[in-house]
Scaffold this active site. Structure first.
Site, PDB file in Angstrom:
ATOM      1  N   ASP A 157      10.009  45.916  13.712  1.00 19.02           N
ATOM      2  CA  ASP A 157      10.901  44.730  13.768  1.00 19.02           C
ATOM      3  C   ASP A 157      12.185  44.992  14.533  1.00 19.02           C
ATOM      4  O   ASP A 157      13.414  45.169  14.085  1.00 19.02           O
ATOM      5  CB  ASP A 157      11.410  44.495  12.400  1.00 19.02           C
ATOM      6  CG  ASP A 157      10.170  44.491  11.100  1.00 19.02           C
ATOM      7  OD1 ASP A 157       9.343  43.779  11.521  1.00 19.02           O
ATOM      8  OD2 ASP A 157      10.392  45.032  10.098  1.00 19.02           O
ATOM      9  N   GLU A 175       6.571  34.197   9.229  1.00 19.88           N
ATOM     10  CA  GLU A 175       7.473  34.860   9.044  1.00 19.88           C
ATOM     11  C   GLU A 175       8.451  35.135  10.062  1.00 19.88           C
ATOM     12  O   GLU A 175       7.948  34.921  11.464  1.00 19.88           O
ATOM     13  CB  GLU A 175       7.166  36.053   8.137  1.00 19.88           C
ATOM     14  CG  GLU A 175       6.296  37.044   8.810  1.00 19.88           C
ATOM     15  CD  GLU A 175       5.934  38.087   7.696  1.00 19.88           C
ATOM     16  OE1 GLU A 175       6.293  37.999   6.628  1.00 19.88           O
ATOM     17  OE2 GLU A 175       5.141  39.110   8.090  1.00 19.88           O
TER      18      GLU A 175
END
Length: 340
Positions: free
Chosen positions: A60, A228
């Protein structure tokens, strides 16, 4: 190399619905057209990640360039990892954003741990939104911290921005702050459940705007499959919403892929190249698995001196599924982003 195991980098960002690949017997029942839709049209449909080296085992990633020209890379794990680079090629660990984890994290993550930081620079300060949750749960929260340097030990935590609980139809993780041309602040977020949401943010506090508490849907999949990690940018008069689809965090078995839609307003409706709304499962592919580069996702977009960068993680099929940093330039000449 990372000081964490690739299998412990972070809790998987899932709903309570298991993320499993289709079994072989299920694939045998699919028509040919559906099978072809599962893979890129050619082996070279997407570029390999650009060359990076050093400490590049990340999850991420959120990257920006500070006023001195140094690159700051924040990522999941160990109180939110921080790396720096002077050339956007060689990255080294600088430490962790939080040397002491805020006490409120325990309410949402027994570990406690945080992931998916989103870092941006506004008004002479660095703003970091991040996720706190646990595996398979939507008892989750998005936190905020601010800093004058963006470096480890400089972050001041400001607590919860938005939270979700069991029984809510959404999941308050994977935040991204978008500041529009008129100075309006928006926070997109979401993972699985009923999809991605958008809320107004007060620039004075970094928290939700008290005069506008609407929770706006911007993307969803009717079957509640994986979607997401929203990220919004504005280019050439359009708002582009990037998101990660399908299953993350499972090494070489990950099926993550990056898709995008665009709109003429930040609140949508976002549609893909075929006109399918992102609230109805649409999305134009930007990056998918190919060869050793498996499950690209957890993306952010950064504007640099040589153009826009797509920054993401992937799982290295030639290194046991270790998550690594991917960076590619984006071309917008066709009205849609193309990685190269």
């Amino acid at each position: 190399m990372s000081r964490t195991s690739p299998h412990r980098v972070r809790p998987s960002r899932t709903s309570s619905r298991p993320r499993r690949a289709l079994p072989h017997r299920a694939l045998l029942t699919l028509p040919l057209a559906a099978l072809l839709a599962l893979v890129p049209q050619t082996a070279s449909a997407y570029p390999a990640p650009g060359h990076v080296t050093g400490d590049i085992v990340v999850h991420d990633p959120s990257m920006l360039r500070d006023p001195s020209g140094r690159y700051l890379l924040h990522s999941t794990g160990e109180g939110l990892q921080v790396r720096t680079s002077t050339d956007r090629i060689t990255f080294g660990r600088a430490g962790n954003a939080f040397t002491t984890r805020p006490g409120w994290w325990k309410e949402y993550s027994p570990v406690p741990e945080a992931w998916a930081p989103d870092v941006s620079y506004h008004g002479g300060r660095y703003w970091m939104y991040y996720s706190v949750s646990s595996f398979g749960s939507n008892t989750s929260a998005i936190g905020l911290a601010v800093s004058s340097t963006g470096l480890p030990g400089s972050w001041s935590d400001r607590g919860v921005v938005i939270a979700s609980r069991t029984g809510d139809d959404h999941n308050a993780i994977d935040p991204h702050l978008f500041v529009d041309d008129d100075g309006t602040w928006w926070l997109s977020f979401g993972s699985w459940w009923s999809g991605l949401k958008l809320v107004r943010i007060d620039p004075a506090t970094g928290k939700r705007l008290t005069g506008d508490t609407a929770l706006r849907p911007i993307a969803a999949r009717p079957d509640r499959a994986g979607i997401e990690a929203p990220f919004i940018v504005k280019r050439n008069g359009y708002y582009y919403l990037f998101a990660s689809y399908d299953r993350c965090c499972d090494g070489v078995r990950s099926t993550y892929r990056i898709k995008v839609g665009r709109a003429t307003a930040v609140t949508g409706p976002y549609v893909d190249r075929t006109g399918t709304p992102l609230t109805n499962g649409g999305g134009t592919p930007v990056m998918e698995s190919q060869g050793r580069y498996i499950g690209p996702g957890g993306q952010s977009v950064m504007r640099d001196v040589d153009g826009d960068l797509l920054v993401y993680h992937y799982y290295d099929g030639q290194d046991g599924g270790t998550p690594k940093l991917g960076v590619n330039l984006l071309n917008w000449s066709g009205g849609w982003p193309t990685a190269y």
